[in-house]
Design an enzyme around this catalytic site. Structure first.
Site, PDB file in Angstrom:
ATOM      1  CG  ASP A   1      -7.679  -5.179   4.847  1.00 49.59           C
ATOM      2  OD1 ASP A   1      -7.337  -5.355   6.031  1.00 49.59           O
ATOM      3  OD2 ASP A   1      -7.596  -4.075   4.270  1.00 49.59           O
TER       4      ASP A   1
ATOM      5  CD  GLU B   1      -2.988  -1.183   2.235  1.00 45.25           C
ATOM      6  OE1 GLU B   1      -2.767  -0.574   3.306  1.00 45.25           O
ATOM      7  OE2 GLU B   1      -4.046  -1.804   2.016  1.00 45.25           O
TER       8      GLU B   1
ATOM      9  CD  GLU C   1      -9.793  -1.057   7.867  1.00 47.31           C
ATOM     10  OE1 GLU C   1      -8.958  -1.653   8.579  1.00 47.31           O
ATOM     11  OE2 GLU C   1      -9.557  -0.688   6.702  1.00 47.31           O
TER      12      GLU C   1
HETATM   13  C1  GCV Z   1      -2.667   0.871   8.340  1.00 47.99           C
HETATM   14  C2  GCV Z   1      -6.144  -1.794   5.434  1.00 47.99           C
HETATM   15  C3  GCV Z   1      -6.523  -0.478   6.050  1.00 47.99           C
HETATM   16  C4  GCV Z   1      -5.349   0.461   6.122  1.00 47.99           C
HETATM   17  C5  GCV Z   1      -4.250  -0.228   6.919  1.00 47.99           C
HETATM   18  C6  GCV Z   1      -3.888  -1.521   6.192  1.00 47.99           C
HETATM   19  C7  GCV Z   1      -2.833  -2.319   6.935  1.00 47.99           C
HETATM   20  O1  GCV Z   1      -5.879  -1.651   4.093  1.00 47.99           O
HETATM   21  O2  GCV Z   1      -7.566   0.078   5.341  1.00 47.99           O
HETATM   22  O3  GCV Z   1      -5.766   1.636   6.749  1.00 47.99           O
HETATM   23  O4  GCV Z   1      -3.129   0.601   7.034  1.00 47.99           O
HETATM   24  O5  GCV Z   1      -5.037  -2.329   6.083  1.00 47.99           O
HETATM   25  O6  GCV Z   1      -3.220  -3.230   7.639  1.00 47.99           O
HETATM   26  O7  GCV Z   1      -1.670  -2.034   6.790  1.00 47.99           O
END
Ligand code: GCV
Length: 843
Positions: free
Chosen positions: A389, A310, A417
């Site tokens: 995720d 990411e 989340e």
């Molecule tokens: C901290 C998901 C979340 C991101 C998070 C990522 C991760 O994609 O939306 O906010 O980043 O996981 O676990 O690194």
């Protein structure tokens, strides 16, 4: 004589007031701050059971952790039994609670069955005095033993023949906070960071100390305090003393501190022109940085690394592997006793969605399985429980079965989340229980995930549990008063994954709200149903959460998952839905599981239906075991889930007067909101599938809302109709809002039903970029008014911001004029969706 008595009475009152002031219950009232550590006074008959308990507590040693243990026992006994134990040090000189490590307790036989962080609660005579002994394998064990003892008292257990050994299931029992140094928290839903503000560590760390105490009370032993999307500044020379202050606040509770680091730090903040893990200068940089940290924080835990993920840079920039990356850091930490948590959340978020063989779910296994055995012994691969995720439902990650010579930890998510962001009730212990108990059948042997990750299956030196928690400055830590059950459950499962969700929720409820049978039964029931309910009205059958994955991860957003590189695809189209992940015709992901499990998922017939669409693409007309088609199941599930969410409100209302008013009201507000938002979800998903599949709901509900009056169909003064995008996130795809220049807008309609008592739901949008005001009148009479200031995660009209105001008990007569006035504020232009009017008899 009389004066004497008066003086004594005054003194007694003063002592009582003083004790009350010290009591944690009084100090924090019932805001939820004390969570499960309320130590509420026990009733008289239960107190009686403990009448002969010792009057003092002595510690055998002088460390901060032992002092915490002693203070905690005093605090707990004072709260629950109304007695203040005397505090002593050294061998007991009277009947006492004796707190110490096993070897330090005089006369206590040594036991080989108490492992690290474990404890033994027993009683015996020391120096001729009857004592209750809390003996730890180490000092942390003593602390955990004290919490266990207090929990026994809170539950009214008999301490007469105390003889109990407990030890944690795994050595790693950590939490991760995703806090940024500026004080915001990534995916944090309960206010700002308790650690950081404005680029620095907070001056007042009292909440950090209290958080550490909560973590310790459920047996957790480590905390990574900053976002895995790490700010390189966290390693700056002048930041380290600030980190040392946080470590100081955590230490008395046995919580080791760690930080997340950017893998590119040697270059981004270290002054090198490279971060290649095999470059000697980089090796040296990490070594020196580790030395510098350990000089200031001798018990520093280590680093968490998110790399090649990411947008975070990683070893691939130099053609190196995650093993090269993890090991360079691990070697720098090794001599100091630190570890590296290297996250397996490595995937390409620019996947070509047109290629039917592409599959994000395959990434972790493909990246890490080939490196098994190449990681140093102080590296732990931190693996999200599912291959995508933190969706509402996923199978377990196949990577757990692909690392036999590598340490592992499972990553769970307390912060909700994708599961309602602590606005919706969603108790995750039942999900975690399923995940931890899942039998991977490695080499066709029983290999539940919990045994693999703890290091038992492959005899690894370390392993265990990590959870993303994200508590914030909100008084009750996680926002929703019932959400702390998730943190409690996580700690309890990390300590003992053989505990069941019902047992855990029963414990939590009693400690948090007391033991009134109605309270315990009602809350337990709500909590235990909540995950399934949330799943039902968001994304059943394993399709994923069907949320807006591009922004908030909160409200409905079916198409957000498709036609982009993020790979959270569900492949729903005109004919069917689901990701074909089979070997025969799909992406081949299924082959990553050991053969027994792979065989189960490869076949449509043997795939559990709750995961059907995760593994298979089927037509909407595919018939399920229930004899329903997939499309009808989608409709029914959303209606049933939303209906159940309404029932949560009624269940909660049955507790009025059985729990304190503050937490009662705060919880009721969240549940009422959830009940409204569940309908937003239901309608958005059902209408999207109706439009896309063209197949009607056999029960005639989807698309038909006879009790609604659409705002755009009302008589509008100032208000203007707007098309909403995506259309399914507003009723009939339209809403009304004031034009930018308007001061006030009005929507009017006539009630056409028979005279009676009604419930009126005003569906409106509450954005976080303004605080509009609304007033509702029947005729000339003002019947309700409110301000839209709920701070929902949205700056625009849609499924994230859609919410409802319920006006119950309204007498309406045919021809009554109902009028809504909206006063816009900043970018929020008093948006309205519809009004629904239902007879009270039909509720
Ligand atoms: C901290 C998901 C979340 C991101 C998070 C990522 C991760 O994609 O939306 O906010 O980043 O996981 O676990 O690194």
């Amino acid at each position: 004589m009389c004066r004497h008595r008066l003086a004594r009475t005054v003194l007694l009152i003063a002592v009582c007031l003083c004790l009350n002031a010290l009591s944690p219950l009084r100090l924090f009232a019932e805001t939820g701050y004390e969570a499960w550590l309320r130590y509420a006074p026990l009733d008289d008959s239960t107190r009686q059971k403990y009448a002969s308990l010792p009057a003092s507590v002595t510690i055998l040693g002088d460390s901060p952790v032992l002092h915490s243990a002693q203070e905690e026992l005093i605090r707990g006994v004072r709260g629950m039994l109304g007695r203040t134990l005397g505090a002593a040090k050294g061998e007991p000189k009277e009947s006492a609670f004796v707190l110490g490590t096993v070897g330090n307790v005089p006369g206590l036989r040594s036991r080989s069955d108490i492992g690290a962080d474990g404890f033994w609660l027993t009683s015996g005579r020391i120096n001729g005095f009857d004592c209750i002994i809390v003996a730890g394998n180490n000092e942390r064990g003593v602390l955990y033993g004290v919490f266990a003892l207090l929990s026994k008292i809170a539950h009214g257990e008999n301490l007469a023949s105390l003889d109990e050994v407990q030890q944690p299931y795994a050595p790693i029992r950590w939490v991760n906070q995703w806090d940024n140094l500026d004080g915001r928290i990534e995916r944090g839903y309960a206010g700002r960071s308790i650690f950081f503000d404005n680029g620095s560590v907070r001056t007042d760390l009292s909440r950090v100390r209290d958080y550490a105490r909560l973590l310790a009370s459920i047996g957790l032993n480590g905390c990574t305090i900053n976002n895995v999307n790490a700010d390189p500044k966290v390693l700056a020379d002048d930041f380290l003393p600030q980190l040392a202050r946080v470590a100081d606040a955590l230490r008395p509770w046995g919580i080791q501190m760690a930080i997340s680091v950017q893998f590119s730090s040697p270059k981004t903040m270290g002054g090198l022109d490279t971060f290649d893990p095999l470059d000697p200068r980089v090796i040296d940089w990490w070594r020196k940085k580790a030395e510098q940290i350990y000089q200031q924080i001798p018990d520093f835990g280590g680093f968490v690394v998110k790399a090649d993920s990411e947008g975070q840079l990683g070893p691939s920039a130099y053609g190196r592997t995650p093993a090269d990356a993890a090991n360079v850091i691990a070697r720098a930490l090794k001599q100091h006793g630190g570890v590296v948590f290297y996250r397996a959340f490595v995937y390409n978020h620019h996947l070509d969605w047109r290629d039917p063989k592409n599959d994000r779910a395959k990434a972790a296994y493909e990246n890490f399985h080939p490196l098994d055995g190449k990681f140093d012994d102080n590296v732990i691969i931190q693996i999200k429980h599912g291959p995508i995720d933190f969706q509402v439902r996923e199978p377990v990650s196949p990577l757990f079965s692909g690392l036999e010579k590598t340490n592992q930890a499972i990553e769970l998510q307390v912060t909700q989340e994708y599961t309602g962001q602590q606005r919706h009730l969603c108790f995750l212990a039942p999900m975690w229980e399923e995940v931890l108990d899942f039998d991977l059948r490695i080499a066709n042997h029983s290999t539940p995930v919990k045994e693999v990750i703890s290091g038992r299956t492959f005899r690894r030196p370390i392993g265990g549990f990590v959870a993303v928690v994200n508590v914030g400055m909100d008084k009750n830590w996680l926002g929703h008063p019932l959400a702390m059950a998730n943190l409690y459950a996580y700690g309890r499962l990390a300590w003992d994954p053989n505990l069941s969700a019902p047992t855990i929720v029963d414990e939590w409820t009693r400690l948090t709200f007391g033991s009134d049978p109605l309270v315990v039964k009602t809350i337990s029931d709500m909590q235990l149903n909540s995950w399934h309910v949330y799943e039902s009205y968001t994304g059943p059958l394993g399709a994923g959460t069907l949320t807006d994955i591009l922004e908030s991860h909160y409200g409905p957003g079916v198409e957000a998952s498709e036609r982009n590189g993020w790979g959270q695809w569900h492949r729903a189209d005109h004919d069917g839905i689901g990701m074909d992940r089979t070997v025969a015709t799909g992406t081949g992901f299924v082959a990553q599981y050991p053969s027994v499990v792979a065989k189960m998922y490869e076949s449509l017939a043997s795939t559990p239906e709750e995961l059907l669409l995760f593994f298979h693409h089927v037509p909407y007309t595919h018939v399920l075991r229930s004899s329903k088609t997939v499309i009808q199941h989608i409709y029914d599930s959303h209606y049933e889930g939303a209906e159940h969410a309404q029932q949560f409100v009624e269940q909660w209302k049955s507790l009025r007067g059985h729990i304190d008013d503050v937490r009662y009201a705060a919880t009721l507000a969240r549940l009422e909101y959830q009940a409204g938002h569940a309908i937003v979800w239901r309608d958005a998903i059902c209408n999207w599938f109706l439009r896309t599949s063209g197949i009607a709901d056999t029960k005639g509900r989807v698309g038909h809302y006879p009790d609604r009056v659409e705002a755009e169909a009302m008589q509008l003064h100032g208000y203007e109709p707007v098309e909403v995008s995506p259309p399914e996130t507003a009723s009939q795809g339209k809403a009304v809002q004031c034009p930018p220049s308007a001061q006030k807008c009005t929507a009017i309609f006539q009630f056409k039903g028979p005279a009676g008592w009604y419930v009126l739901d005003v569906q409106y949008f509450d954005q976080n970029n303004g605080e509009s005001k609304f007033q509702v009148r029947v005729g000339d009479q003002l019947v309700d008014e409110w301000t839209a200031n709920d701070h929902l995660p949205a700056t625009k009209i849609g499924g994230d911001s859609s919410t409802r105001r319920r006006i119950p008990g309204l007498a309406l007569r045919p021809g009554d004029q109902i009028r809504i006035d909206g006063v816009p504020d900043q970018a929020e232009r008093a948006p309205l969706d519809y009004v629904e009017i239902r007879s009270e008899d039909r509720r």
